[in-house]
Design an enzyme around this catalytic site. Structure first.
Site, mmCIF file in Angstrom:
data_model
loop_
_atom_site.group_PDB
_atom_site.id
_atom_site.type_symbol
_atom_site.label_atom_id
_atom_site.label_comp_id
_atom_site.label_asym_id
_atom_site.label_seq_id
_atom_site.Cartn_x
_atom_site.Cartn_y
_atom_site.Cartn_z
ATOM 1 N N GLU A 10 0.923 -1.295 0.025
ATOM 2 C CA GLU A 10 -0.023 0.128 -0.071
ATOM 3 C C GLU A 10 0.732 1.215 0.068
ATOM 4 O O GLU A 10 0.361 2.510 -0.556
ATOM 5 C CB GLU A 10 -0.998 -0.077 1.175
ATOM 6 C CG GLU A 10 -1.849 1.047 1.403
ATOM 7 C CD GLU A 10 -1.410 2.104 2.415
ATOM 8 O OE1 GLU A 10 -2.096 3.217 2.267
ATOM 9 O OE2 GLU A 10 -0.630 1.783 3.038
ATOM 10 N N HIS A 306 -4.392 -2.318 2.226
ATOM 11 C CA HIS A 306 -3.731 -1.824 3.766
ATOM 12 C C HIS A 306 -3.404 -2.858 4.498
ATOM 13 O O HIS A 306 -2.509 -2.742 5.212
ATOM 14 C CB HIS A 306 -4.888 -0.881 4.223
ATOM 15 C CG HIS A 306 -4.302 0.483 4.874
ATOM 16 N ND1 HIS A 306 -4.212 0.670 6.129
ATOM 17 C CD2 HIS A 306 -3.531 1.628 4.447
ATOM 18 C CE1 HIS A 306 -3.723 1.687 6.537
ATOM 19 N NE2 HIS A 306 -3.361 2.297 5.299
#
Length: 337
Positions: A10, A306
């Site tokens: 991410e 994430h």
């Protein structure tokens, strides 16, 4: 020393926060290169600098490259010392993200701590205080410690000037499982605003009542003192026996009240449509305490990049691997072991 490429996965600030927290927990020094390389403004922002400064303060650590805009930092931990601390971001940077950096180390300290954090409390790109207080901390407390958070003053972007106070009673983290959220207990929607026209919040609540079918009793408007603005956030909450989800929509220039509310409603519908214990943001935040506890498991909606990035950083420090396995009902079983 552990070296982490901050551009992998991410590629955001979460890598920095988790790495510093784990460095303090494990005693392993860490170097992070290409910090926030995937962001429009790479390098450390003010809130990341404050988070690392906080890690240095509570853990007697040292950090090289600790300046706004820096793309490489080296953090060397010392010994975590519980106590009373005050950290000010100095902008609308998130107080909640600073808390994420120091919470796990202080949960394992030998005595209570008290934190005063100043900056943003309700700003885009970070969990609002309401999420931390009603979604994340109840699960953390279920693991053994006791953390109480109090919102003293709201802080919106770009002004900031918010303040939260956190009381931490440490205890060893025990493993838990969150496989089912239990029966529904209720829902609510709050359009919160300060220093802006009342009609903005009214329009947001009108969309909630139409899109989600929530009643007037379940959806309302709350005006804050004008000096705490300008700012606006829509908070949607769904409470269950074992878990709570809070979905937020942040007021921003160029985004209409209706668009903001429709996006928030769509995210809440996605959570309500499945049987998962954790929403996507809670899933991100549960990985660290579960790894520190030695393991755990929970169900969630589709894991985000994430979460997968957080899992990779956690494995580097702890050796704990995270698996994401889709279930027949569509939710995913996340196991840390």
């Amino acid at each position: 020393m552990i070296t982490i490429d901050g551009s992998e996965g991410e590629g955001g600030g979460q890598v920095v926060r988790n790495a510093c927290a784990l460095s303090l927990v494990t005693g392993e020094a860490v170097r992070i290169t290409d910090v926030r390389a995937r962001r429009s403004k790479p390098g450390l922002m003010r809130q990341h600098v404050t988070a690392i400064e906080a890690a240095c303060a509570i853990g007697g650590g040292e950090c090289e490259g600790l300046t706004v805009g820096s793309s490489e930092v080296t953090f060397r931990p010392g010994r975590v010392t519980p106590g009373e601390y005050r950290f000010a971001v100095g902008t609308a940077g998130s107080t909640g993200l600073v808390l994420q950096t120091v919470l796990m180390p202080l949960l394992l300290a030998g005595a209570p701590s008290r934190l005063m954090l100043e900056g943003g409390t309700h700003n885009f790109g970070a969990p609002p205080f309401d999420f931390i207080d009603r979604v994340f901390l109840p699960i953390t407390n279920r693991m053994g410690p006791r953390v109480d958070a109090k919102l003293v003053r709201h802080g919106f972007y770009p002004r900031g000037a918010g303040r939260i106070e956190v009381e931490i009673e440490p205890a060893p983290l025990r493993q838990i499982e969150g496989l089912a959220r239990g029966a529904a207990l209720g829902v609510s929607a709050c359009a919160l605003f300060a220093g802006l026209p009342f009609s903005i919040a009214e329009r947001e609540i009108a969309v909630v009542r139409k899109d989600l079918g929530w009643s007037e009793r379940e959806s309302y408007v709350r005006e804050l003192p004008e000096d705490q603005g300008p700012g606006n956030i829509l908070l949607l909450e769904a409470r269950f026996e074992q878990a709570t989800e809070v979905v937020s929509g942040f007021g921003r220039l160029g985004v209409t009240a209706e668009s903001l509310a429709r996006q928030a409603c769509a995210r809440m519908r996605g959570y309500l449509a499945c049987d998962a214990f954790a929403g996507p943001y809670l899933a991100d935040q549960l990985l660290l305490p579960m790894a520190v506890a030695g393991g755990g498991a929970f169900t969630t909606v589709k894991p985000s990049e994430h979460a997968r990035t957080a899992a990779a950083v956690i494995e580097r420090f702890t050796g704990k691997r995270t698996s994401f396995v889709q279930q027949e009902g569509g939710e995913h079983l996340v196991t840390v072991a």
